[in-house]
Design a protein around this motif. Structure first.
Motif, PDB file in Angstrom:
ATOM      1  N   ALA A   1       7.197  -9.659  13.625  1.00  0.00           N
ATOM      2  CA  ALA A   1       5.779 -10.018  13.709  1.00  0.00           C
ATOM      3  C   ALA A   1       4.943  -8.849  14.231  1.00  0.00           C
ATOM      4  CB  ALA A   1       5.596 -11.239  14.605  1.00  0.00           C
ATOM      5  N   LEU A   2       5.447  -8.146  15.229  1.00  0.00           N
ATOM      6  CA  LEU A   2       4.724  -6.985  15.747  1.00  0.00           C
ATOM      7  C   LEU A   2       4.604  -5.894  14.684  1.00  0.00           C
ATOM      8  CD1 LEU A   2       6.090  -6.687  19.393  1.00  0.00           C
ATOM      9  CD2 LEU A   2       3.767  -7.267  18.668  1.00  0.00           C
ATOM     10  N   TYR A   3       5.675  -5.648  13.949  1.00  0.00           N
ATOM     11  CA  TYR A   3       5.641  -4.641  12.885  1.00  0.00           C
ATOM     12  C   TYR A   3       4.606  -5.012  11.821  1.00  0.00           C
ATOM     13  CZ  TYR A   3       6.927  -2.073   8.727  1.00  0.00           C
ATOM     14  OH  TYR A   3       6.879  -1.303   7.605  1.00  0.00           O
ATOM     15  N   LEU A   4       4.622  -6.255  11.369  1.00  0.00           N
ATOM     16  CA  LEU A   4       3.679  -6.687  10.329  1.00  0.00           C
ATOM     17  C   LEU A   4       2.242  -6.677  10.830  1.00  0.00           C
ATOM     18  CD1 LEU A   4       5.772  -9.539   8.700  1.00  0.00           C
ATOM     19  CD2 LEU A   4       5.290  -7.265   7.772  1.00  0.00           C
ATOM     20  N   THR A   5       2.025  -7.020  12.086  1.00  0.00           N
ATOM     21  CA  THR A   5       0.679  -6.981  12.655  1.00  0.00           C
ATOM     22  C   THR A   5       0.166  -5.544  12.726  1.00  0.00           C
ATOM     23  OG1 THR A   5       1.109  -8.983  13.929  1.00  0.00           O
ATOM     24  CG2 THR A   5      -0.734  -7.608  14.652  1.00  0.00           C
ATOM     25  N   ILE A   6       1.001  -4.625  13.167  1.00  0.00           N
ATOM     26  CA  ILE A   6       0.607  -3.215  13.231  1.00  0.00           C
ATOM     27  C   ILE A   6       0.303  -2.699  11.824  1.00  0.00           C
ATOM     28  CG2 ILE A   6       1.486  -0.886  13.704  1.00  0.00           C
ATOM     29  CD1 ILE A   6       2.942  -2.162  16.152  1.00  0.00           C
ATOM     30  N   LEU A   7       1.119  -3.084  10.851  1.00  0.00           N
ATOM     31  CA  LEU A   7       0.883  -2.677   9.467  1.00  0.00           C
ATOM     32  C   LEU A   7      -0.456  -3.209   8.961  1.00  0.00           C
ATOM     33  CD1 LEU A   7       2.453  -1.124   7.255  1.00  0.00           C
ATOM     34  CD2 LEU A   7       3.206  -3.346   6.420  1.00  0.00           C
ATOM     35  N   ASN A   8      -0.779  -4.459   9.268  1.00  0.00           N
ATOM     36  CA  ASN A   8      -2.051  -5.045   8.846  1.00  0.00           C
ATOM     37  C   ASN A   8      -3.245  -4.413   9.547  1.00  0.00           C
ATOM     38  OD1 ASN A   8      -1.411  -6.910   6.837  1.00  0.00           O
ATOM     39  ND2 ASN A   8      -0.717  -8.385   8.343  1.00  0.00           N
ATOM     40  N   VAL A   9      -3.089  -4.010  10.779  1.00  0.00           N
ATOM     41  CA  VAL A   9      -4.190  -3.384  11.512  1.00  0.00           C
ATOM     42  C   VAL A   9      -4.419  -1.955  11.007  1.00  0.00           C
ATOM     43  CG1 VAL A   9      -4.887  -2.526  13.787  1.00  0.00           C
ATOM     44  CG2 VAL A   9      -3.973  -4.829  13.556  1.00  0.00           C
ATOM     45  N   ARG A  10      -3.341  -1.233  10.738  1.00  0.00           N
ATOM     46  CA  ARG A  10      -3.466   0.159  10.306  1.00  0.00           C
ATOM     47  C   ARG A  10      -3.932   0.309   8.867  1.00  0.00           C
ATOM     48  NH1 ARG A  10       1.307   3.651  10.888  1.00  0.00           N
ATOM     49  NH2 ARG A  10      -0.236   5.245  10.487  1.00  0.00           N
ATOM     50  N   HIS A  11      -3.556  -0.624   8.009  1.00  0.00           N
ATOM     51  CA  HIS A  11      -3.877  -0.527   6.582  1.00  0.00           C
ATOM     52  C   HIS A  11      -4.597  -1.794   6.134  1.00  0.00           C
ATOM     53  CE1 HIS A  11      -1.267   2.955   6.236  1.00  0.00           C
ATOM     54  NE2 HIS A  11      -0.326   2.282   6.849  1.00  0.00           N
ATOM     55  N   PRO A  12      -5.889  -1.681   5.863  1.00  0.00           N
ATOM     56  CA  PRO A  12      -6.591  -2.880   5.391  1.00  0.00           C
ATOM     57  C   PRO A  12      -6.088  -3.274   4.008  1.00  0.00           C
ATOM     58  CG  PRO A  12      -7.990  -0.961   5.118  1.00  0.00           C
ATOM     59  CD  PRO A  12      -6.761  -0.509   5.867  1.00  0.00           C
ATOM     60  N   LEU A  13      -6.266  -4.531   3.678  1.00  0.00           N
ATOM     61  CA  LEU A  13      -5.902  -5.017   2.344  1.00  0.00           C
ATOM     62  C   LEU A  13      -6.903  -4.457   1.349  1.00  0.00           C
ATOM     63  CD1 LEU A  13      -4.248  -6.990   0.522  1.00  0.00           C
ATOM     64  CD2 LEU A  13      -6.087  -8.615   0.951  1.00  0.00           C
ATOM     65  N   ILE A  14      -6.465  -3.556   0.497  1.00  0.00           N
ATOM     66  CA  ILE A  14      -7.350  -3.015  -0.528  1.00  0.00           C
ATOM     67  C   ILE A  14      -7.575  -4.083  -1.593  1.00  0.00           C
ATOM     68  CG2 ILE A  14      -7.592  -1.272  -2.328  1.00  0.00           C
ATOM     69  CD1 ILE A  14      -6.137   0.675  -0.424  1.00  0.00           C
ATOM     70  N   GLY A  15      -6.520  -4.759  -1.989  1.00  0.00           N
ATOM     71  CA  GLY A  15      -6.659  -5.913  -2.851  1.00  0.00           C
ATOM     72  C   GLY A  15      -7.034  -5.611  -4.285  1.00  0.00           C
ATOM     73  N   MET A  16      -6.277  -4.738  -4.919  1.00  0.00           N
ATOM     74  CA  MET A  16      -6.575  -4.342  -6.283  1.00  0.00           C
ATOM     75  C   MET A  16      -5.267  -4.305  -7.087  1.00  0.00           C
ATOM     76  SD  MET A  16      -9.059  -1.116  -7.237  1.00  0.00           S
ATOM     77  CE  MET A  16      -8.274  -0.082  -6.080  1.00  0.00           C
ATOM     78  N   ASP A  17      -5.133  -5.220  -8.057  1.00  0.00           N
ATOM     79  CA  ASP A  17      -3.992  -5.185  -8.969  1.00  0.00           C
ATOM     80  C   ASP A  17      -4.367  -4.373 -10.190  1.00  0.00           C
ATOM     81  OD1 ASP A  17      -2.480  -6.751  -7.289  1.00  0.00           O
ATOM     82  OD2 ASP A  17      -2.846  -8.610  -8.383  1.00  0.00           O
ATOM     83  N   VAL A  18      -3.416  -3.614 -10.709  1.00  0.00           N
ATOM     84  CA  VAL A  18      -3.689  -2.737 -11.846  1.00  0.00           C
ATOM     85  C   VAL A  18      -2.637  -2.936 -12.937  1.00  0.00           C
ATOM     86  CG1 VAL A  18      -4.862  -0.966 -10.474  1.00  0.00           C
ATOM     87  CG2 VAL A  18      -2.400  -0.839 -10.774  1.00  0.00           C
ATOM     88  N   VAL A  19      -3.022  -2.551 -14.152  1.00  0.00           N
ATOM     89  CA  VAL A  19      -2.094  -2.544 -15.289  1.00  0.00           C
ATOM     90  C   VAL A  19      -2.273  -1.237 -16.038  1.00  0.00           C
ATOM     91  CG1 VAL A  19      -1.982  -5.041 -15.611  1.00  0.00           C
ATOM     92  CG2 VAL A  19      -3.739  -3.739 -16.778  1.00  0.00           C
ATOM     93  N   GLU A  20      -1.249  -0.865 -16.792  1.00  0.00           N
ATOM     94  CA  GLU A  20      -1.330   0.330 -17.629  1.00  0.00           C
ATOM     95  C   GLU A  20      -1.639  -0.121 -19.053  1.00  0.00           C
ATOM     96  OE1 GLU A  20       1.288   4.351 -18.538  1.00  0.00           O
ATOM     97  OE2 GLU A  20       2.162   2.713 -17.381  1.00  0.00           O
ATOM     98  N   ASN A  21      -2.711   0.420 -19.622  1.00  0.00           N
ATOM     99  CA  ASN A  21      -3.074   0.012 -20.987  1.00  0.00           C
ATOM    100  C   ASN A  21      -2.307   0.842 -22.012  1.00  0.00           C
ATOM    101  OD1 ASN A  21      -4.430   2.464 -21.180  1.00  0.00           O
ATOM    102  ND2 ASN A  21      -6.469   1.568 -21.229  1.00  0.00           N
ATOM    103  N   LYS A  22      -2.602   0.634 -23.291  1.00  0.00           N
ATOM    104  CA  LYS A  22      -1.880   1.304 -24.390  1.00  0.00           C
ATOM    105  C   LYS A  22      -2.026   2.822 -24.343  1.00  0.00           C
ATOM    106  CE  LYS A  22      -2.699  -2.647 -27.309  1.00  0.00           C
ATOM    107  NZ  LYS A  22      -3.497  -3.182 -28.396  1.00  0.00           N
ATOM    108  N   ASN A  23      -3.161   3.289 -23.825  1.00  0.00           N
ATOM    109  CA  ASN A  23      -3.415   4.734 -23.752  1.00  0.00           C
ATOM    110  C   ASN A  23      -2.769   5.385 -22.531  1.00  0.00           C
ATOM    111  OD1 ASN A  23      -5.025   4.361 -26.001  1.00  0.00           O
ATOM    112  ND2 ASN A  23      -6.896   4.138 -24.785  1.00  0.00           N
ATOM    113  N   GLY A  24      -2.158   4.583 -21.659  1.00  0.00           N
ATOM    114  CA  GLY A  24      -1.563   5.112 -20.444  1.00  0.00           C
ATOM    115  C   GLY A  24      -2.529   5.165 -19.279  1.00  0.00           C
ATOM    116  N   ASP A  25      -3.742   4.622 -19.469  1.00  0.00           N
ATOM    117  CA  ASP A  25      -4.718   4.583 -18.373  1.00  0.00           C
ATOM    118  C   ASP A  25      -4.393   3.425 -17.436  1.00  0.00           C
ATOM    119  OD1 ASP A  25      -6.115   6.666 -19.614  1.00  0.00           O
ATOM    120  OD2 ASP A  25      -7.332   5.255 -20.782  1.00  0.00           O
TER     121      ASP A  25
END
Length: 149
Positions: A15-39
């Protein structure tokens, strides 16, 4: 030291490890995919994430993460999401923008959902576990409940 106490100590460390991780790194919250062109294209934005608060939209193209191609970033490669980044360069139509991820301003919702509520539940579970250990130290059903919590 019995097994229930060891389980609580392990849970406390996790719990302490996960809390420190959440405090140090905010949730950016962006899922991505690779399209046919590789973008790399944004295909989902989390409701309480940093990306939504900073104007990133679905279908924006991600050009760079931390100054490198997006696929070189481990979270893009492994999980198809952008997390733990310092800078993100995106392109919308013909505009290119480099955004610096601000680790200081998480947002109230992020603190509530990812730090305060889990911490409150964890404190409740630890309190109930200690109560059960004192009330019934050798009861197997109490031990199973402690492991479950």
């Amino acid at each position: 030291m019995n097994r229930a106490v060891i389980a609580m100590i392990v849970a406390l460390i996790a719990a302490l490890y996960l809390t420190i991780l959440n405090v140090r790194h905010p949730l950016i919250g962006m899922d991505v995919v690779e399209n046919k062109n590789g973008d790399i294209i944004v295909n989902d934005i989390y409701e309480f994430g940093w990306a939504k608060k900073h104007g990133i939209h679905i279908n924006d193209q991600v050009l760079k993460v931390d100054g490198k191609p997006p696929l070189s970033h481990f979270t893009v490669r492994e999980y198809k999401t952008i997390e733990q980044a310092k800078t993100i360069t995106i392109q919308r139509e013909n505009q290119i923008q480099t955004l610096k991820v601000d680790y200081q301003s998480h947002g109230t919702e992020q603190w509530l959902y990812y730090i305060a509520l889990p911490a409150g539940f964890f404190l409740f579970a630890i309190s109930l576990s200690i109560f059960l250990l004192r009330l019934r130290p050798n009861d197997k059903s109490a031990t199973v409940l402690i492991y479950f919590l």
